[in-house]
Write a protein that holds these residues in place. Structure first.
Motif, PDB file in Angstrom:
ATOM      1  N   THR A 103       0.844  -1.189   0.000  1.00 55.81           N
ATOM      2  CA  THR A 103       0.000   0.000   0.000  1.00 55.81           C
ATOM      3  C   THR A 103       0.884   1.244   0.000  1.00 55.81           C
ATOM      4  O   THR A 103       2.073   1.174   0.320  1.00 55.81           O
ATOM      5  N   ASP A 104       0.279   2.353  -0.348  1.00 50.86           N
ATOM      6  CA  ASP A 104       1.009   3.621  -0.288  1.00 50.86           C
ATOM      7  C   ASP A 104       1.486   3.878   1.138  1.00 50.86           C
ATOM      8  O   ASP A 104       2.639   4.253   1.360  1.00 50.86           O
ATOM      9  N   ASN A 105       0.599   3.652   2.110  1.00 45.46           N
ATOM     10  CA  ASN A 105       0.975   3.867   3.508  1.00 45.46           C
ATOM     11  C   ASN A 105       2.083   2.917   3.951  1.00 45.46           C
ATOM     12  O   ASN A 105       2.924   3.287   4.763  1.00 45.46           O
ATOM     13  N   GLY A 106       2.088   1.694   3.426  1.00 43.91           N
ATOM     14  CA  GLY A 106       3.151   0.748   3.757  1.00 43.91           C
ATOM     15  C   GLY A 106       4.516   1.245   3.296  1.00 43.91           C
ATOM     16  O   GLY A 106       5.513   1.131   4.023  1.00 43.91           O
ATOM     17  N   LEU A 107       4.569   1.805   2.082  1.00 45.68           N
ATOM     18  CA  LEU A 107       5.839   2.328   1.574  1.00 45.68           C
ATOM     19  C   LEU A 107       6.239   3.598   2.335  1.00 45.68           C
ATOM     20  O   LEU A 107       7.418   3.800   2.628  1.00 45.68           O
ATOM     21  N   TYR A 108       5.261   4.418   2.680  1.00 41.73           N
ATOM     22  CA  TYR A 108       5.572   5.594   3.503  1.00 41.73           C
ATOM     23  C   TYR A 108       6.067   5.175   4.891  1.00 41.73           C
ATOM     24  O   TYR A 108       6.954   5.813   5.455  1.00 41.73           O
ATOM     25  N   HIS A 109       5.512   4.103   5.434  1.00 43.38           N
ATOM     26  CA  HIS A 109       5.982   3.592   6.727  1.00 43.38           C
ATOM     27  C   HIS A 109       7.455   3.163   6.633  1.00 43.38           C
ATOM     28  O   HIS A 109       8.252   3.434   7.534  1.00 43.38           O
ATOM     29  N   ALA A 110       7.810   2.494   5.540  1.00 45.98           N
ATOM     30  CA  ALA A 110       9.211   2.099   5.340  1.00 45.98           C
ATOM     31  C   ALA A 110      10.107   3.331   5.275  1.00 45.98           C
ATOM     32  O   ALA A 110      11.188   3.359   5.875  1.00 45.98           O
ATOM     33  N   ALA A 111       9.672   4.370   4.567  1.00 45.59           N
ATOM     34  CA  ALA A 111      10.451   5.611   4.480  1.00 45.59           C
ATOM     35  C   ALA A 111      10.589   6.255   5.857  1.00 45.59           C
ATOM     36  O   ALA A 111      11.667   6.732   6.225  1.00 45.59           O
ATOM     37  N   THR A 113      10.497   4.707   8.748  1.00 48.99           N
ATOM     38  CA  THR A 113      11.385   3.859   9.544  1.00 48.99           C
ATOM     39  C   THR A 113      12.846   4.129   9.193  1.00 48.99           C
ATOM     40  O   THR A 113      13.706   4.226  10.080  1.00 48.99           O
ATOM     41  N   LEU A 114      13.130   4.278   7.901  1.00 49.03           N
ATOM     42  CA  LEU A 114      14.496   4.613   7.490  1.00 49.03           C
ATOM     43  C   LEU A 114      14.899   5.993   8.019  1.00 49.03           C
ATOM     44  O   LEU A 114      16.027   6.171   8.490  1.00 49.03           O
ATOM     45  N   THR A 115      13.991   6.939   7.950  1.00 43.99           N
ATOM     46  CA  THR A 115      14.287   8.284   8.454  1.00 43.99           C
ATOM     47  C   THR A 115      14.637   8.235   9.931  1.00 43.99           C
ATOM     48  O   THR A 115      15.605   8.865  10.376  1.00 43.99           O
ATOM     49  N   ALA A 116      13.857   7.473  10.694  1.00 44.39           N
ATOM     50  CA  ALA A 116      14.133   7.350  12.136  1.00 44.39           C
ATOM     51  C   ALA A 116      15.489   6.692  12.376  1.00 44.39           C
ATOM     52  O   ALA A 116      16.268   7.137  13.218  1.00 44.39           O
ATOM     53  N   ALA A 117      15.784   5.634  11.619  1.00 38.85           N
ATOM     54  CA  ALA A 117      17.055   4.924  11.793  1.00 38.85           C
ATOM     55  C   ALA A 117      18.239   5.805  11.426  1.00 38.85           C
ATOM     56  O   ALA A 117      19.273   5.784  12.094  1.00 38.85           O
ATOM     57  N   MET A 129      21.733  -2.399   6.160  1.00 40.08           N
ATOM     58  CA  MET A 129      20.895  -3.592   6.322  1.00 40.08           C
ATOM     59  C   MET A 129      19.411  -3.228   6.260  1.00 40.08           C
ATOM     60  O   MET A 129      18.617  -3.949   5.653  1.00 40.08           O
ATOM     61  N   LEU A 130      19.037  -2.099   6.856  1.00 38.30           N
ATOM     62  CA  LEU A 130      17.643  -1.658   6.787  1.00 38.30           C
ATOM     63  C   LEU A 130      17.245  -1.298   5.358  1.00 38.30           C
ATOM     64  O   LEU A 130      16.152  -1.644   4.907  1.00 38.30           O
ATOM     65  N   GLU A 131      18.118  -0.610   4.648  1.00 38.74           N
ATOM     66  CA  GLU A 131      17.832  -0.261   3.255  1.00 38.74           C
ATOM     67  C   GLU A 131      17.621  -1.525   2.424  1.00 38.74           C
ATOM     68  O   GLU A 131      16.687  -1.598   1.618  1.00 38.74           O
ATOM     69  N   ILE A 132      18.476  -2.519   2.606  1.00 41.49           N
ATOM     70  CA  ILE A 132      18.349  -3.775   1.857  1.00 41.49           C
ATOM     71  C   ILE A 132      17.065  -4.496   2.245  1.00 41.49           C
ATOM     72  O   ILE A 132      16.338  -5.001   1.392  1.00 41.49           O
ATOM     73  N   ALA A 133      16.760  -4.530   3.541  1.00 39.83           N
ATOM     74  CA  ALA A 133      15.549  -5.212   4.005  1.00 39.83           C
ATOM     75  C   ALA A 133      14.286  -4.569   3.447  1.00 39.83           C
ATOM     76  O   ALA A 133      13.364  -5.265   3.007  1.00 39.83           O
ATOM     77  N   PHE A 134      14.227  -3.235   3.438  1.00 37.66           N
ATOM     78  CA  PHE A 134      13.050  -2.534   2.926  1.00 37.66           C
ATOM     79  C   PHE A 134      13.059  -2.401   1.404  1.00 37.66           C
ATOM     80  O   PHE A 134      12.056  -2.017   0.808  1.00 37.66           O
ATOM     81  N   GLY A 135      14.199  -2.670   0.773  1.00 33.92           N
ATOM     82  CA  GLY A 135      14.304  -2.494  -0.672  1.00 33.92           C
ATOM     83  C   GLY A 135      14.201  -1.040  -1.071  1.00 33.92           C
ATOM     84  O   GLY A 135      13.694  -0.700  -2.134  1.00 33.92           O
TER      85      GLY A 135
END
Length: 186
Positions: A103-111, A113-117, A129-135
C-alpha cells in the motif's frame, strides 16, 4: 552534481505542481476568448517509469534489495534470509496469488522507519541492512520522504511500469527472446 539527484528533482516538480501552486486545491483560472474564464483543476494521477527510473525517482533498490518490488510487500529475493519464513515468497514464485499488494501507507511507513534509523546513532552497516531489508534507499530529498507531498503523491497505487522498457528494451521479454534465439538451432 545535485544532492538527491533525480529523486530531489522529481520531488521539487511534484511539490511545485501539488503543494506550492493552486492547481490541485483551487484550480487555475484561464481566460479563453471564445468562452471566457474557465477554472481548471489538475491532480497527479500516475508516474510512468521503468525500473531504472523508479530506482532514481523513488529510491527503490530493485534487485539490490531483499524486497524487490515496491508494489508487493512479501516478495523477496530468492535465497535471502526472509525466503521460506512462511510469509515471504521468493521472486520466482509462480503462484502470484501468494503475492500481497503493498500500500502507499506501507511504503511511507518504510520511508519513515528509514528516516528514524538514519536520525539515530545507527552504524553504517545497520543503516545499509535496513535499506536492503526494505528495498529502499534513504533519500531525504526524495518524494517518499517529503511529508508535504503525501496527500498528493501515491508511490504504489500511482506508479505505472513503462511496458516498452520493462519488456522490450533490456527487459524480461528481450532477455528471454535473446536467450531463446541464442540457443535455437536455426
Amino acid at each position: 552534481l545535485i544532492d538527491g539527484g533525480l529523486a530531489w528533482l522529481g520531488s521539487c516538480i511534484l511539490k511545485e505542481f501539488c503543494v506550492q501552486t493552486p492547481w490541485v486545491t483551487d484550480g487555475v483560472l484561464f481566460n479563453f476568448p471564445y468562452r471566457g474564464q474557465v477554472r481548471i483543476y489538475a491532480r497527479h494521477h500516475a508516474t510512468l517509469a521503468d525500473e531504472s527510473a523508479l530506482h532514481q525517482f523513488l529510491g527503490v533498490k530493485g534487485a539490490s534489495g531483499n524486497k524487490l518490488c515496491h508494489k508487493h510487500r512479501n516478495v523477496v529475493r530468492k535465497a535471502c534470509e526472509l525466503d521460506g519464513d512462511g510469509y515471504h515468497v521468493p521472486h520466482d514464485c509462480a503462484d502470484v496469488a501468494m503475492f500481497q499488494k503493498e500500500t502507499d501507507n506501507g511504503l511511507y511507513h518504510a520511508a519513515d522507519t528509514l528516516t528514524a534509523a538514519f536520525g539515530m546513532n545507527s552504524t553504517v552497516e545497520q543503516k545499509q541492512m535496513l535499506e536492503i531489508a526494505f528495498g529502499l534507499n534513504y533519500s531525504p530529498h526524495g518524494p517518499l520522504f517529503d511529508r508535504s507531498l503525501r496527500p498528493f503523491f501515491r508511490p504504489v497505487s500511482g506508479t505505472r511500469f513503462d511496458p516498452m522498457h520493462v519488456f522490450f528494451a533490456n527487459g524480461v521479454v528481450q532477455v528471454e527472446l535473446s536467450a531463446f534465439f541464442a540457443h535455437a538451432a536455426l
